[in-house]
Design an enzyme around this catalytic site. Structure first.
Site, PDB file in Angstrom:
ATOM      1  N   ASP A  35     -10.983 -94.409 -45.992  1.00 51.38           N
ATOM      2  CA  ASP A  35     -10.488 -93.380 -46.959  1.00 51.38           C
ATOM      3  C   ASP A  35     -11.298 -93.191 -48.176  1.00 51.38           C
ATOM      4  O   ASP A  35     -11.834 -94.232 -48.938  1.00 51.38           O
ATOM      5  CB  ASP A  35      -9.121 -94.098 -47.205  1.00 51.38           C
ATOM      6  CG  ASP A  35      -8.131 -92.839 -47.657  1.00 51.38           C
ATOM      7  OD1 ASP A  35      -8.302 -92.538 -48.784  1.00 51.38           O
ATOM      8  OD2 ASP A  35      -7.169 -92.578 -47.047  1.00 51.38           O
ATOM      9  N   ILE A  36     -11.291 -91.854 -48.675  1.00 52.35           N
ATOM     10  CA  ILE A  36     -12.027 -91.466 -49.976  1.00 52.35           C
ATOM     11  C   ILE A  36     -11.339 -92.179 -51.172  1.00 52.35           C
ATOM     12  O   ILE A  36     -11.963 -92.499 -52.088  1.00 52.35           O
ATOM     13  CB  ILE A  36     -12.100 -89.816 -49.977  1.00 52.35           C
ATOM     14  CG1 ILE A  36     -13.259 -89.757 -50.651  1.00 52.35           C
ATOM     15  CG2 ILE A  36     -10.885 -89.352 -50.396  1.00 52.35           C
ATOM     16  CD1 ILE A  36     -13.459 -88.256 -50.749  1.00 52.35           C
ATOM     17  N   ASN A  91       1.977 -90.817 -41.735  1.00 55.10           N
ATOM     18  CA  ASN A  91       2.830 -89.911 -42.147  1.00 55.10           C
ATOM     19  C   ASN A  91       2.955 -88.618 -41.304  1.00 55.10           C
ATOM     20  O   ASN A  91       1.841 -88.182 -41.063  1.00 55.10           O
ATOM     21  CB  ASN A  91       2.729 -89.283 -43.790  1.00 55.10           C
ATOM     22  CG  ASN A  91       2.726 -90.486 -44.664  1.00 55.10           C
ATOM     23  OD1 ASN A  91       3.534 -91.434 -44.386  1.00 55.10           O
ATOM     24  ND2 ASN A  91       1.681 -90.496 -45.626  1.00 55.10           N
ATOM     25  N   VAL A 100      -2.843 -84.699 -45.343  1.00 57.67           N
ATOM     26  CA  VAL A 100      -4.199 -83.753 -44.207  1.00 57.67           C
ATOM     27  C   VAL A 100      -3.337 -83.781 -42.996  1.00 57.67           C
ATOM     28  O   VAL A 100      -3.002 -84.562 -42.299  1.00 57.67           O
ATOM     29  CB  VAL A 100      -5.035 -84.847 -44.396  1.00 57.67           C
ATOM     30  CG1 VAL A 100      -6.206 -84.363 -43.188  1.00 57.67           C
ATOM     31  CG2 VAL A 100      -5.802 -84.958 -45.521  1.00 57.67           C
ATOM     32  N   HIS A 104      -3.255 -89.149 -38.817  1.00 56.19           N
ATOM     33  CA  HIS A 104      -4.204 -90.513 -38.924  1.00 56.19           C
ATOM     34  C   HIS A 104      -3.437 -91.556 -39.129  1.00 56.19           C
ATOM     35  O   HIS A 104      -2.220 -91.497 -39.930  1.00 56.19           O
ATOM     36  CB  HIS A 104      -4.951 -90.066 -40.125  1.00 56.19           C
ATOM     37  CG  HIS A 104      -4.311 -89.448 -41.365  1.00 56.19           C
ATOM     38  ND1 HIS A 104      -3.837 -88.309 -41.383  1.00 56.19           N
ATOM     39  CD2 HIS A 104      -3.655 -90.161 -42.694  1.00 56.19           C
ATOM     40  CE1 HIS A 104      -3.149 -88.020 -42.501  1.00 56.19           C
ATOM     41  NE2 HIS A 104      -3.146 -89.112 -43.300  1.00 56.19           N
ATOM     42  N   MET A 105      -3.903 -92.764 -38.939  1.00 54.47           N
ATOM     43  CA  MET A 105      -3.257 -93.937 -39.036  1.00 54.47           C
ATOM     44  C   MET A 105      -3.910 -94.612 -40.179  1.00 54.47           C
ATOM     45  O   MET A 105      -5.282 -94.709 -40.307  1.00 54.47           O
ATOM     46  CB  MET A 105      -3.491 -95.050 -38.069  1.00 54.47           C
ATOM     47  CG  MET A 105      -2.845 -96.386 -37.823  1.00 54.47           C
ATOM     48  SD  MET A 105      -0.972 -96.148 -37.378  1.00 54.47           S
ATOM     49  CE  MET A 105      -1.047 -96.123 -35.647  1.00 54.47           C
ATOM     50  N   HIS A 106      -2.989 -94.996 -41.360  1.00 55.29           N
ATOM     51  CA  HIS A 106      -3.798 -95.746 -42.287  1.00 55.29           C
ATOM     52  C   HIS A 106      -3.773 -97.246 -42.192  1.00 55.29           C
ATOM     53  O   HIS A 106      -2.656 -97.854 -41.611  1.00 55.29           O
ATOM     54  CB  HIS A 106      -2.799 -95.629 -43.766  1.00 55.29           C
ATOM     55  CG  HIS A 106      -2.734 -94.138 -44.307  1.00 55.29           C
ATOM     56  ND1 HIS A 106      -3.622 -93.606 -45.306  1.00 55.29           N
ATOM     57  CD2 HIS A 106      -1.893 -93.010 -43.630  1.00 55.29           C
ATOM     58  CE1 HIS A 106      -3.208 -92.489 -45.494  1.00 55.29           C
ATOM     59  NE2 HIS A 106      -2.176 -92.084 -44.612  1.00 55.29           N
TER      60      HIS A 106
END
Ligand code: AMP
Ligand code: ZN
Length: 149
Positions: A35-36, A91, A100, A104-106
């Site tokens: 993650d950025i 989310n 975004v 995507h899974m965090h």
């Protein structure tokens, strides 16, 4: 459902090598990259290669691959970071905080004393939310069960 052109999607651009990404893992169906934003170290995102906007749009194979990769990468994050806990979350839609529109899974490691938001559980406890009675839980469970394909 796709509401944006994949060529405009930042995660598709990363996956296609048209934007910088620090990859942790790649296979035919999924990828994981840093993650950025790193409010804590070793925060990682796991994505399907296909431009799929939300979990509702994943097919079974994509869903399985996404979670399998997430579990593998979560183990690596735990081992490398020495974190004492780890949130897995994602989310769906702007109201849920999705910025975004590529599912995507965090993977979010947790460290003693980190300053991140409390979990939803402790949030609910802090708000003093009452627990619904069993009949209400049973009613919601039955409704969801009925809508499962
Ligand atoms: P969400 O708000 O759930 O849609 O999460 C989007 C995540 O993508 C955030 O944690 C951002 O920090 C992260 N992000 C946005 N742009 C990039 C990028 N170019 N490279 C890596 N991570 C990104
Ligand atoms: Zn995309």
């Amino acid at each position: 459902m796709t509401t944006i052109n994949p060529s405009e999607c930042i995660f598709c651009r990363i996956l296609n090598g048209r934007a910088p990404g620090s990859f942790v893992y790649q296979d035919d169906f999924t990828a994981a990259f840093m993650d950025i934003r790193q409010p804590v170290p070793y925060r990682v995102l796991v994505v399907p290669r296909a431009h799929v906007e939300t979990v509702y749009d994943l097919d079974a194979a994509q869903a399985e691959a996404l979670f399998r990769t997430t579990v593998q990468v979560a183990r690596a994050v735990k081992a490398a970071s020495g974190c004492e806990g780890l949130n897995l979350f994602q989310n769906n839609g702007p109201l849920a905080g999705q910025d975004v529109p590529h599912v995507h899974m965090h993977i979010l490691p947790r460290y003693p004393g980190d300053a991140l938001q409390p979990s939803l559980k402790s949030f609910a406890q802090a708000m003093g939310l009452p627990m619904p009675d069993r009949a209400e839980l049973d009613r919601m469970a039955a409704e969801l069960r009925a809508s499962l394909a």
